[in-house]
Write a protein that holds these residues in place. Structure first.
Motif, PDB file in Angstrom:
ATOM      1  N   PRO A   1     -12.811  -3.193  -2.263  1.00 46.10           N
ATOM      2  CA  PRO A   1     -13.237  -1.810  -2.507  1.00 46.10           C
ATOM      3  C   PRO A   1     -12.332  -1.114  -3.509  1.00 46.10           C
ATOM      4  CG  PRO A   1     -13.220  -2.294  -0.153  1.00 46.10           C
ATOM      5  CD  PRO A   1     -12.551  -3.450  -0.825  1.00 46.10           C
ATOM      6  N   ALA A   2     -12.942  -0.250  -4.317  1.00 45.95           N
ATOM      7  CA  ALA A   2     -12.180   0.435  -5.359  1.00 45.95           C
ATOM      8  C   ALA A   2     -11.036   1.267  -4.790  1.00 45.95           C
ATOM      9  CB  ALA A   2     -13.120   1.317  -6.182  1.00 45.95           C
ATOM     10  N   TRP A   3     -11.274   1.905  -3.641  1.00 46.33           N
ATOM     11  CA  TRP A   3     -10.240   2.794  -3.095  1.00 46.33           C
ATOM     12  C   TRP A   3      -8.986   2.038  -2.693  1.00 46.33           C
ATOM     13  CZ3 TRP A   3      -8.456   2.024   1.806  1.00 46.33           C
ATOM     14  CH2 TRP A   3      -9.285   1.334   2.709  1.00 46.33           C
ATOM     15  N   THR A   4      -9.123   0.767  -2.279  1.00 48.82           N
ATOM     16  CA  THR A   4      -7.931   0.004  -1.912  1.00 48.82           C
ATOM     17  C   THR A   4      -7.060  -0.261  -3.131  1.00 48.82           C
ATOM     18  OG1 THR A   4      -9.030  -2.153  -2.167  1.00 48.82           O
ATOM     19  CG2 THR A   4      -9.153  -1.111   0.000  1.00 48.82           C
ATOM     20  N   GLY A   5      -7.712  -0.562  -4.259  1.00 46.84           N
ATOM     21  CA  GLY A   5      -6.943  -0.782  -5.478  1.00 46.84           C
ATOM     22  C   GLY A   5      -6.241   0.470  -5.945  1.00 46.84           C
ATOM     23  N   ALA A   6      -6.948   1.599  -5.890  1.00 51.28           N
ATOM     24  CA  ALA A   6      -6.339   2.866  -6.293  1.00 51.28           C
ATOM     25  C   ALA A   6      -5.174   3.221  -5.380  1.00 51.28           C
ATOM     26  CB  ALA A   6      -7.397   3.970  -6.264  1.00 51.28           C
ATOM     27  N   THR A   7      -5.360   3.010  -4.083  1.00 54.10           N
ATOM     28  CA  THR A   7      -4.295   3.319  -3.118  1.00 54.10           C
ATOM     29  C   THR A   7      -3.066   2.461  -3.368  1.00 54.10           C
ATOM     30  OG1 THR A   7      -5.904   3.974  -1.416  1.00 54.10           O
ATOM     31  CG2 THR A   7      -3.701   3.358  -0.663  1.00 54.10           C
ATOM     32  N   GLY A   8      -3.264   1.162  -3.508  1.00 55.34           N
ATOM     33  CA  GLY A   8      -2.130   0.273  -3.739  1.00 55.34           C
ATOM     34  C   GLY A   8      -1.388   0.584  -5.024  1.00 55.34           C
ATOM     35  N   ALA A   9      -2.139   0.899  -6.083  1.00 59.68           N
ATOM     36  CA  ALA A   9      -1.501   1.196  -7.369  1.00 59.68           C
ATOM     37  C   ALA A   9      -0.691   2.492  -7.295  1.00 59.68           C
ATOM     38  CB  ALA A   9      -2.570   1.296  -8.455  1.00 59.68           C
ATOM     39  N   LEU A  10      -1.229   3.492  -6.603  1.00 61.81           N
ATOM     40  CA  LEU A  10      -0.513   4.767  -6.480  1.00 61.81           C
ATOM     41  C   LEU A  10       0.755   4.602  -5.646  1.00 61.81           C
ATOM     42  CD1 LEU A  10      -3.535   7.180  -6.000  1.00 61.81           C
ATOM     43  CD2 LEU A  10      -1.918   7.198  -7.909  1.00 61.81           C
ATOM     44  N   ILE A  11       0.679   3.811  -4.588  1.00 68.60           N
ATOM     45  CA  ILE A  11       1.867   3.579  -3.770  1.00 68.60           C
ATOM     46  C   ILE A  11       2.938   2.865  -4.600  1.00 68.60           C
ATOM     47  CG2 ILE A  11       2.774   2.251  -1.825  1.00 68.60           C
ATOM     48  CD1 ILE A  11       0.138   2.809  -0.373  1.00 68.60           C
ATOM     49  N   ALA A  12       2.526   1.853  -5.339  1.00 67.94           N
ATOM     50  CA  ALA A  12       3.489   1.124  -6.180  1.00 67.94           C
ATOM     51  C   ALA A  12       4.144   2.054  -7.187  1.00 67.94           C
ATOM     52  CB  ALA A  12       2.784  -0.031  -6.888  1.00 67.94           C
ATOM     53  N   ARG A  13       3.346   2.974  -7.737  1.00 68.01           N
ATOM     54  CA  ARG A  13       3.892   3.931  -8.708  1.00 68.01           C
ATOM     55  C   ARG A  13       4.877   4.882  -8.035  1.00 68.01           C
ATOM     56  NH1 ARG A  13       5.643   4.682 -13.541  1.00 68.01           N
ATOM     57  NH2 ARG A  13       4.839   6.456 -14.698  1.00 68.01           N
ATOM     58  N   CYS A  14       4.547   5.350  -6.835  1.00 68.50           N
ATOM     59  CA  CYS A  14       5.458   6.222  -6.091  1.00 68.50           C
ATOM     60  C   CYS A  14       6.785   5.521  -5.827  1.00 68.50           C
ATOM     61  CB  CYS A  14       4.828   6.636  -4.757  1.00 68.50           C
ATOM     62  SG  CYS A  14       3.494   7.843  -4.877  1.00 68.50           S
ATOM     63  N   VAL A  15       6.706   4.279  -5.364  1.00 68.94           N
ATOM     64  CA  VAL A  15       7.914   3.529  -5.045  1.00 68.94           C
ATOM     65  C   VAL A  15       8.765   3.309  -6.285  1.00 68.94           C
ATOM     66  CG1 VAL A  15       8.765   1.297  -4.242  1.00 68.94           C
ATOM     67  CG2 VAL A  15       6.916   2.438  -3.009  1.00 68.94           C
ATOM     68  N   SER A  16       8.134   3.028  -7.407  1.00 70.86           N
ATOM     69  CA  SER A  16       8.892   2.790  -8.638  1.00 70.86           C
ATOM     70  C   SER A  16       9.616   4.044  -9.104  1.00 70.86           C
ATOM     71  CB  SER A  16       7.957   2.289  -9.741  1.00 70.86           C
ATOM     72  OG  SER A  16       7.099   3.326 -10.211  1.00 70.86           O
ATOM     73  N   LEU A  17       9.106   5.211  -8.690  1.00 70.56           N
ATOM     74  CA  LEU A  17       9.717   6.482  -9.088  1.00 70.56           C
ATOM     75  C   LEU A  17      10.555   7.101  -7.979  1.00 70.56           C
ATOM     76  CD1 LEU A  17       6.639   8.045 -10.936  1.00 70.56           C
ATOM     77  CD2 LEU A  17       8.700   7.088 -11.978  1.00 70.56           C
ATOM     78  N   ASP A  18      10.783   6.340  -6.891  1.00 69.04           N
ATOM     79  CA  ASP A  18      11.521   6.850  -5.731  1.00 69.04           C
ATOM     80  C   ASP A  18      10.884   8.109  -5.152  1.00 69.04           C
ATOM     81  OD1 ASP A  18      13.456   4.880  -5.506  1.00 69.04           O
ATOM     82  OD2 ASP A  18      14.794   5.852  -6.952  1.00 69.04           O
ATOM     83  N   ALA A  19       9.558   8.155  -5.176  1.00 73.11           N
ATOM     84  CA  ALA A  19       8.826   9.320  -4.667  1.00 73.11           C
ATOM     85  C   ALA A  19       8.268   9.027  -3.278  1.00 73.11           C
ATOM     86  CB  ALA A  19       7.688   9.687  -5.615  1.00 73.11           C
ATOM     87  N   CYS A  20       8.229  10.052  -2.431  1.00 73.06           N
ATOM     88  CA  CYS A  20       7.610   9.945  -1.114  1.00 73.06           C
ATOM     89  C   CYS A  20       6.090  10.045  -1.264  1.00 73.06           C
ATOM     90  CB  CYS A  20       8.103  11.063  -0.203  1.00 73.06           C
ATOM     91  SG  CYS A  20       9.877  11.042   0.141  1.00 73.06           S
ATOM     92  N   PHE A  21       5.377   9.670  -0.213  1.00 73.03           N
ATOM     93  CA  PHE A  21       3.916   9.773  -0.266  1.00 73.03           C
ATOM     94  C   PHE A  21       3.349   9.783   1.148  1.00 73.03           C
ATOM     95  CE2 PHE A  21       5.041   5.294  -0.335  1.00 73.03           C
ATOM     96  CZ  PHE A  21       4.159   4.711   0.559  1.00 73.03           C
ATOM     97  N   SER A  22       2.120  10.234   1.259  1.00 74.55           N
ATOM     98  CA  SER A  22       1.367  10.212   2.515  1.00 74.55           C
ATOM     99  C   SER A  22      -0.073   9.854   2.188  1.00 74.55           C
ATOM    100  CB  SER A  22       1.421  11.578   3.207  1.00 74.55           C
ATOM    101  OG  SER A  22       0.694  12.543   2.449  1.00 74.55           O
ATOM    102  N   SER A  23      -0.854   9.534   3.205  1.00 72.35           N
ATOM    103  CA  SER A  23      -2.260   9.196   2.954  1.00 72.35           C
ATOM    104  C   SER A  23      -3.016  10.387   2.380  1.00 72.35           C
ATOM    105  CB  SER A  23      -2.927   8.727   4.247  1.00 72.35           C
ATOM    106  OG  SER A  23      -2.861   9.720   5.254  1.00 72.35           O
ATOM    107  N   GLY A  24      -2.643  11.601   2.806  1.00 74.71           N
ATOM    108  CA  GLY A  24      -3.305  12.787   2.267  1.00 74.71           C
ATOM    109  C   GLY A  24      -3.029  12.974   0.792  1.00 74.71           C
TER     110      GLY A  24
END
Length: 298
Positions: free
Chosen positions: A49-72
């Motif tokens: 599903p497209a949303w899984t790819g978008a979610t994974g990519a955004l999480i990876a980007r957050c981690v690379s920038l030392d940024a926090c994140f939530s599902s919301g």
């Protein structure tokens, strides 16, 4: 105890020091859109599903920038820049991120693995106040001071103009909804006032069917969702607790409750009871759930 609505000062809603950076603090709208699109393309190539790819990519980007994140936050970023992607925040993105964390599949920050911490909403988004939310980040202090509440746009809206992308979703400076706070206790000798606050007049009724299943109609859940400023759909989980002569039904987990799923086609609740066949019970819609007094049939 009597309850009233009040707006609490911002410093009581979040920690006074904001150290938990978000993707919205580190990236531009164009960067985020490119990240989302890359993730979607990868997911579609893998047949996911497209949303899984978008979610994974955004999480990876957050981690690379030392940024926090939530599902919301992840959901808000996707729906802001790719509103054509259909998914549920609570039934898709939230469980997906929790599963990735539990299985150790999330990427690591430079300082170590992703940490998870339970926070509660404080009125800065559409979620009811005191809703439990898991926030992820590089450390406990960053997570505890991260402003994770953002408005999640509806899906299915028009795609943004690529020449003028909308601003990144960020938490508002002040709460966007009233916060329930307790008023002083009544003076000694005063009549007691129950905690439940009725927020719907002309309450619907629940009926015991011939198979002894209690039927709580769709109208009750629509009223409860409206009272709590959220949505409810057939198939959603609800939680039922029996406390003496009272049945309490909530959209969120309750202590000593049992989980049920609303009927998918009609968005009503059916569960077996020992109540008499044909009995009807008034349903009180309150700020914290539906309440039925089993000692007083109509």
């Amino acid at each position: 105890m009597r309850w009233h609505c009040a707006i609490a000062p911002e410093e009581t809603m979040n920690a006074p020091i904001h150290t938990g950076l978000a993707l919205s603090d580190r990236a531009t709208p164009a960067d985020v859109l490119a990240t989302i699109n890359e993730g979607i393309d990868a997911a579609l190539r893998a047949g996911e599903p497209a949303w899984t790819g978008a979610t994974g990519a955004l999480i990876a980007r957050c981690v690379s920038l030392d940024a926090c994140f939530s599902s919301g936050e992840v959901s808000a970023w996707i729906r802001t820049y790719r509103p054509d992607i259909r998914f549920s925040v609570t039934r898709n993105v939230g469980p997906y991120i929790r599963a990735l964390f539990s299985s150790g599949a999330l990427p690591h920050y430079s300082a170590g693995p992703v940490e998870k911490q339970r926070r509660e909403t404080a009125g800065y988004s559409n979620a009811p106040v005191h809703t439990a939310v898991f926030v992820y980040g590089p450390g406990s202090f960053a997570i505890a001071t991260h402003r994770f509440e953002v408005i999640v746009p509806a899906s299915g809206t028009a795609m943004p103009d690529l020449r003028s992308l909308p601003a990144m979703p960020i938490q508002s400076a002040t709460p966007t909804q009233p916060v329930l706070t307790a008023a002083p206790r009544a003076q000694q000798g005063s009549p007691a006032v129950g905690r439940a606050v009725l927020c719907f007049s002309g309450a619907p009724t629940a009926t015991v069917h011939t198979d002894r299943r209690l039927c709580v109609p769709r109208r009750a859940f629509e009223a409860l969702a409206g009272c709590q400023r959220r949505t409810v759909h057939g198939g959603d989980d609800v939680y039922v607790a029996i406390r003496g002569d009272e049945i309490v039904i909530s959209l969120d987990p309750l202590q000593d409750s049992r989980r049920y799923a609303l009927v998918s086609s009609r968005c009503r609740l059916l569960f077996t009871t020992a109540l008499p066949i044909g009995a009807h019970y008034a349903i009180a819609i309150t700020v914290d759930g539906l309440r039925l007094d089993m000692s007083s049939a109509l």
